[in-house]
Design an enzyme around this catalytic site. Sequence first.
Site, PDB file in Angstrom:
ATOM      1  N   ARG A 194       0.829  -1.222   0.000  1.00  0.00           N
ATOM      2  CA  ARG A 194       0.000   0.000   0.000  1.00  0.00           C
ATOM      3  C   ARG A 194       0.861   1.270   0.000  1.00  0.00           C
ATOM      4  O   ARG A 194       0.497   2.284   0.599  1.00  0.00           O
ATOM      5  CB  ARG A 194      -0.958   0.038   1.216  1.00  0.00           C
ATOM      6  CG  ARG A 194      -1.977  -1.087   1.273  1.00  0.00           C
ATOM      7  CD  ARG A 194      -2.953  -1.038   0.104  1.00  0.00           C
ATOM      8  NE  ARG A 194      -4.062  -1.953   0.278  1.00  0.00           N
ATOM      9  CZ  ARG A 194      -4.052  -3.224  -0.122  1.00  0.00           C
ATOM     10  NH1 ARG A 194      -2.990  -3.717  -0.744  1.00  0.00           N
ATOM     11  NH2 ARG A 194      -5.111  -3.989   0.056  1.00  0.00           N
ATOM     12  N   SER A 247     -10.717  -0.743   3.031  1.00  0.00           N
ATOM     13  CA  SER A 247      -9.992  -0.861   4.306  1.00  0.00           C
ATOM     14  C   SER A 247      -9.555   0.520   4.763  1.00  0.00           C
ATOM     15  O   SER A 247      -8.879   1.229   4.015  1.00  0.00           O
ATOM     16  CB  SER A 247      -8.731  -1.709   4.135  1.00  0.00           C
ATOM     17  OG  SER A 247      -9.053  -2.998   3.693  1.00  0.00           O
ATOM     18  N   GLU A 269      -4.937   3.790   6.096  1.00  0.00           N
ATOM     19  CA  GLU A 269      -4.597   3.589   4.680  1.00  0.00           C
ATOM     20  C   GLU A 269      -5.201   4.690   3.818  1.00  0.00           C
ATOM     21  O   GLU A 269      -4.628   5.118   2.825  1.00  0.00           O
ATOM     22  CB  GLU A 269      -5.129   2.217   4.224  1.00  0.00           C
ATOM     23  CG  GLU A 269      -4.753   1.864   2.807  1.00  0.00           C
ATOM     24  CD  GLU A 269      -5.766   0.989   2.118  1.00  0.00           C
ATOM     25  OE1 GLU A 269      -6.702   1.540   1.488  1.00  0.00           O
ATOM     26  OE2 GLU A 269      -5.631  -0.247   2.183  1.00  0.00           O
TER      27      GLU A 269
HETATM   28  P1  FAD Z   1      -8.871   8.603  -5.384  1.00  0.00           P
HETATM   29  O1  FAD Z   1      -9.568   8.256  -4.124  1.00  0.00           O
HETATM   30  O2  FAD Z   1      -9.556   9.584  -6.283  1.00  0.00           O
HETATM   31  O3  FAD Z   1      -7.424   9.172  -5.035  1.00  0.00           O
HETATM   32  C1  FAD Z   1      -6.596   8.472  -4.149  1.00  0.00           C
HETATM   33  C2  FAD Z   1      -5.256   9.234  -4.021  1.00  0.00           C
HETATM   34  O4  FAD Z   1      -4.578   9.217  -5.265  1.00  0.00           O
HETATM   35  C3  FAD Z   1      -5.427  10.717  -3.692  1.00  0.00           C
HETATM   36  O5  FAD Z   1      -4.339  11.104  -2.902  1.00  0.00           O
HETATM   37  C4  FAD Z   1      -5.397  11.394  -5.050  1.00  0.00           C
HETATM   38  O6  FAD Z   1      -4.967  12.737  -4.960  1.00  0.00           O
HETATM   39  C5  FAD Z   1      -4.394  10.533  -5.786  1.00  0.00           C
HETATM   40  N1  FAD Z   1      -4.640  10.419  -7.232  1.00  0.00           N
HETATM   41  C6  FAD Z   1      -5.737   9.879  -7.828  1.00  0.00           C
HETATM   42  N2  FAD Z   1      -5.579   9.861  -9.168  1.00  0.00           N
HETATM   43  C7  FAD Z   1      -4.363  10.418  -9.419  1.00  0.00           C
HETATM   44  C8  FAD Z   1      -3.632  10.688 -10.605  1.00  0.00           C
HETATM   45  N3  FAD Z   1      -4.112  10.403 -11.830  1.00  0.00           N
HETATM   46  N4  FAD Z   1      -2.419  11.287 -10.480  1.00  0.00           N
HETATM   47  C9  FAD Z   1      -1.911  11.594  -9.261  1.00  0.00           C
HETATM   48  N5  FAD Z   1      -2.560  11.364  -8.119  1.00  0.00           N
HETATM   49  C10 FAD Z   1      -3.767  10.780  -8.198  1.00  0.00           C
HETATM   50  N6  FAD Z   1      -7.644  -0.756  -2.509  1.00  0.00           N
HETATM   51  C11 FAD Z   1      -6.812  -1.814  -2.624  1.00  0.00           C
HETATM   52  O7  FAD Z   1      -5.596  -1.648  -2.760  1.00  0.00           O
HETATM   53  N7  FAD Z   1      -7.283  -3.088  -2.568  1.00  0.00           N
HETATM   54  C12 FAD Z   1      -8.592  -3.372  -2.410  1.00  0.00           C
HETATM   55  O8  FAD Z   1      -8.978  -4.534  -2.364  1.00  0.00           O
HETATM   56  C13 FAD Z   1      -9.492  -2.280  -2.285  1.00  0.00           C
HETATM   57  N8  FAD Z   1     -10.816  -2.502  -2.101  1.00  0.00           N
HETATM   58  C14 FAD Z   1     -11.659  -1.456  -1.953  1.00  0.00           C
HETATM   59  C15 FAD Z   1     -13.022  -1.722  -1.772  1.00  0.00           C
HETATM   60  C16 FAD Z   1     -13.933  -0.687  -1.629  1.00  0.00           C
HETATM   61  C17 FAD Z   1     -15.389  -1.012  -1.424  1.00  0.00           C
HETATM   62  C18 FAD Z   1     -13.480   0.650  -1.708  1.00  0.00           C
HETATM   63  C19 FAD Z   1     -14.461   1.782  -1.607  1.00  0.00           C
HETATM   64  C20 FAD Z   1     -12.134   0.929  -1.890  1.00  0.00           C
HETATM   65  C21 FAD Z   1     -11.208  -0.111  -2.012  1.00  0.00           C
HETATM   66  N9  FAD Z   1      -9.824   0.103  -2.191  1.00  0.00           N
HETATM   67  C22 FAD Z   1      -8.970  -0.954  -2.340  1.00  0.00           C
HETATM   68  C23 FAD Z   1      -9.283   1.477  -2.185  1.00  0.00           C
HETATM   69  C24 FAD Z   1      -9.388   2.212  -3.556  1.00  0.00           C
HETATM   70  O9  FAD Z   1     -10.362   1.631  -4.383  1.00  0.00           O
HETATM   71  C25 FAD Z   1      -8.052   2.213  -4.291  1.00  0.00           C
HETATM   72  O10 FAD Z   1      -7.063   2.813  -3.507  1.00  0.00           O
HETATM   73  C26 FAD Z   1      -8.136   2.942  -5.640  1.00  0.00           C
HETATM   74  O11 FAD Z   1      -6.947   2.772  -6.364  1.00  0.00           O
HETATM   75  C27 FAD Z   1      -8.404   4.429  -5.481  1.00  0.00           C
HETATM   76  O12 FAD Z   1      -8.671   4.934  -6.772  1.00  0.00           O
HETATM   77  P2  FAD Z   1      -9.428   6.288  -6.994  1.00  0.00           P
HETATM   78  O13 FAD Z   1      -9.382   6.624  -8.443  1.00  0.00           O
HETATM   79  O14 FAD Z   1     -10.773   6.264  -6.386  1.00  0.00           O
HETATM   80  O15 FAD Z   1      -8.479   7.289  -6.173  1.00  0.00           O
HETATM   81  N1  EPU Z   2     -10.860 -10.715   9.957  1.00  0.00           N
HETATM   82  C1  EPU Z   2     -11.597 -10.793  11.115  1.00  0.00           C
HETATM   83  N2  EPU Z   2     -12.637  -9.937  11.270  1.00  0.00           N
HETATM   84  C2  EPU Z   2     -12.978  -9.008  10.328  1.00  0.00           C
HETATM   85  C3  EPU Z   2     -12.221  -8.933   9.156  1.00  0.00           C
HETATM   86  C4  EPU Z   2     -11.153  -9.805   8.980  1.00  0.00           C
HETATM   87  O1  EPU Z   2     -11.330 -11.608  11.995  1.00  0.00           O
HETATM   88  O2  EPU Z   2     -13.935  -8.282  10.555  1.00  0.00           O
HETATM   89  C5  EPU Z   2      -9.740 -11.677   9.783  1.00  0.00           C
HETATM   90  C6  EPU Z   2     -10.213 -13.031   9.259  1.00  0.00           C
HETATM   91  O3  EPU Z   2      -9.444 -14.010   9.887  1.00  0.00           O
HETATM   92  C7  EPU Z   2      -9.855 -12.989   7.800  1.00  0.00           C
HETATM   93  C8  EPU Z   2      -8.612 -12.114   7.805  1.00  0.00           C
HETATM   94  O4  EPU Z   2      -8.831 -11.154   8.854  1.00  0.00           O
HETATM   95  O5  EPU Z   2      -9.594 -14.257   7.302  1.00  0.00           O
HETATM   96  C9  EPU Z   2      -8.351 -11.394   6.495  1.00  0.00           C
HETATM   97  O6  EPU Z   2      -9.540 -10.727   6.091  1.00  0.00           O
HETATM   98  P1  EPU Z   2      -9.807 -10.398   4.536  1.00  0.00           P
HETATM   99  O7  EPU Z   2      -9.504 -11.569   3.698  1.00  0.00           O
HETATM  100  O8  EPU Z   2     -11.156  -9.797   4.436  1.00  0.00           O
HETATM  101  O9  EPU Z   2      -8.708  -9.334   4.187  1.00  0.00           O
HETATM  102  P2  EPU Z   2      -8.164  -8.072   4.962  1.00  0.00           P
HETATM  103  O10 EPU Z   2      -6.792  -8.379   5.436  1.00  0.00           O
HETATM  104  O11 EPU Z   2      -9.141  -7.587   5.961  1.00  0.00           O
HETATM  105  C10 EPU Z   2      -6.989  -7.120   2.854  1.00  0.00           C
HETATM  106  C11 EPU Z   2      -6.894  -5.822   2.132  1.00  0.00           C
HETATM  107  C12 EPU Z   2      -8.100  -5.617   1.255  1.00  0.00           C
HETATM  108  C13 EPU Z   2      -8.149  -6.737   0.240  1.00  0.00           C
HETATM  109  C14 EPU Z   2      -8.247  -8.064   0.998  1.00  0.00           C
HETATM  110  C15 EPU Z   2      -8.170  -9.262   0.075  1.00  0.00           C
HETATM  111  C16 EPU Z   2      -5.545  -4.338   3.464  1.00  0.00           C
HETATM  112  C17 EPU Z   2      -5.496  -3.154   4.355  1.00  0.00           C
HETATM  113  N3  EPU Z   2      -6.746  -4.722   3.062  1.00  0.00           N
HETATM  114  O12 EPU Z   2      -8.088  -7.017   3.756  1.00  0.00           O
HETATM  115  O13 EPU Z   2      -7.937  -4.384   0.556  1.00  0.00           O
HETATM  116  O14 EPU Z   2      -9.244  -6.607  -0.623  1.00  0.00           O
HETATM  117  O15 EPU Z   2      -7.139  -8.178   1.919  1.00  0.00           O
HETATM  118  O16 EPU Z   2      -6.866  -9.420  -0.388  1.00  0.00           O
HETATM  119  O17 EPU Z   2      -4.489  -4.894   3.130  1.00  0.00           O
HETATM  120  C18 EPU Z   2      -8.383  -2.040   0.669  1.00  0.00           C
HETATM  121  O18 EPU Z   2      -7.160  -1.857   0.653  1.00  0.00           O
HETATM  122  O19 EPU Z   2      -9.194  -1.084   0.671  1.00  0.00           O
HETATM  123  C19 EPU Z   2      -8.913  -3.395   0.684  1.00  0.00           C
HETATM  124  C20 EPU Z   2     -10.209  -3.672   0.760  1.00  0.00           C
END
Ligand code: FAD
Ligand code: EPU
Length: 338
Positions: A164, A238, A334
């Site tokens: 991240r 997250s 994050e």
């Molecule tokens: P924004 O929120 O618009 O911007 C994020 C940051 O990047 C800001 O600081 C912004 O200024 C900068 N930025 C954006 N675009 C540019 C650009 N073109 N040039 C320079 N700077 C820029 N993230 C994960 O890593 N893994 C996940 O599994 C994951 N799951 C998610 C699930 C949900 C339901 C949600 C809501 C979010 C999740 N995220 C996850 C977080 C998010 O989706 C990612 O970080 C995504 O890449 C953000 O993209 P965005 O375009 O919305 O960025």
């Molecule tokens: N867990 C709990 N309780 C909860 C949630 C999780 O006990 O409420 C424990 C469980 O044991 C579970 C483990 O945590 O098995 C891992 O949970 P999960 O697979 O949901 O993944 P996570 O570690 O909570 C991370 C990323 C997610 C990504 C998933 C899948 C980070 C900060 N988050 O979540 O990314 O989608 O793994 O790879 O690394 C994001 O960055 O926004 C994001 C959603």
Amino acid sequence: MTITSDISLKPYNTFGIEASAKYFTSVQSINNIQELLQTNEYKNNARLILGGGSNLLLTKNVNAIVVKNDLKGIEIINETEECVFVKCAAGEVWHEFVRWCIDKNYGGLENLSLIPGCTGASPMQNIGAYGVEIKDTFYELEAIHTITGEQKTFSKSECEFGYRESVFKHQLKNQFIITSVTFQLSKKPIFHIEYGAIKQELDVMNISELNIKAISQAVINIRSSKLPNPKEIGNAGSFFKNPEVTANTFQKLKEKFPNLVAYPLDNSGYKLAAGWLIEQCGLKGFRKGDAGVHKLQALVLVNYGNATGNEIYDLSTHVLQTVKDKFGVNLEREVNII
Ligand code: FAD
Ligand code: EPU
């Protein structure tokens, strides 16, 4: 390119937080960006580059010019027998780009299905899920300096990707507008199904022959079962990172909390599941006003309707403090706090 003033950012952030922008504009081309850099509204103000707004928490009105990156286009720039180099413009919706790759059977991004936001933001925090991060297929990106307008190409090593993390969150914070990202994808995909939940879901789906479309669907099914859809309930995924601790700290915690969920790292340390830590503090489903800890995934903070950015932020501080008191572990946010 038009610049508007004093607009609501509520439709532009997935937390659904009400905050206004002093100025707002959308850019659709490199020329648009260069033109924007010459305007007084841009030169005389701070700036916030925006993609899909899915990794932001707005805690105040944005006293800056908000630049929505709407550059579009996907093109193959090179290919060999084994792989293909695909350049994707920053404003393309990430999941649509992933789908485009899957339809062509270009492997590498399928585990990253359904992550919200735009491609341009994907390198910012080296997005990752289900055992894969973009650094695994990242080739290079193009960006424009926010002051000089200089165009620069960044190689993988220059991006300094980590969990991240990237250089754009640190030394180069707010210094570049990313305009495109190029990925090196495989024509003979290697499947990543070592993340336990994927295997289980593929079994449930009863897949006879493994392929990247099935992996993508498995990921979509898992994500949909526990992550809140921002269209229904405001959130930014997250809210905290999973904390990394030394082997020594891990051992001590494991003795005290035998059910601790942790994953070994290459450097002999461990990554702890922050969701588990938060749940053990009794905070899963906790709600104060319209700010809450999600009922199905404790790592996700949610806006039930009219929470302010500060209310969500205060809740995050409460979570940090409670986890620190119980486990002695420091969580790190994050989400980008604005
Ligand atoms: P924004 O929120 O618009 O911007 C994020 C940051 O990047 C800001 O600081 C912004 O200024 C900068 N930025 C954006 N675009 C540019 C650009 N073109 N040039 C320079 N700077 C820029 N993230 C994960 O890593 N893994 C996940 O599994 C994951 N799951 C998610 C699930 C949900 C339901 C949600 C809501 C979010 C999740 N995220 C996850 C977080 C998010 O989706 C990612 O970080 C995504 O890449 C953000 O993209 P965005 O375009 O919305 O960025
Ligand atoms: N867990 C709990 N309780 C909860 C949630 C999780 O006990 O409420 C424990 C469980 O044991 C579970 C483990 O945590 O098995 C891992 O949970 P999960 O697979 O949901 O993944 P996570 O570690 O909570 C991370 C990323 C997610 C990504 C998933 C899948 C980070 C900060 N988050 O979540 O990314 O989608 O793994 O790879 O690394 C994001 O960055 O926004 C994001 C959603």
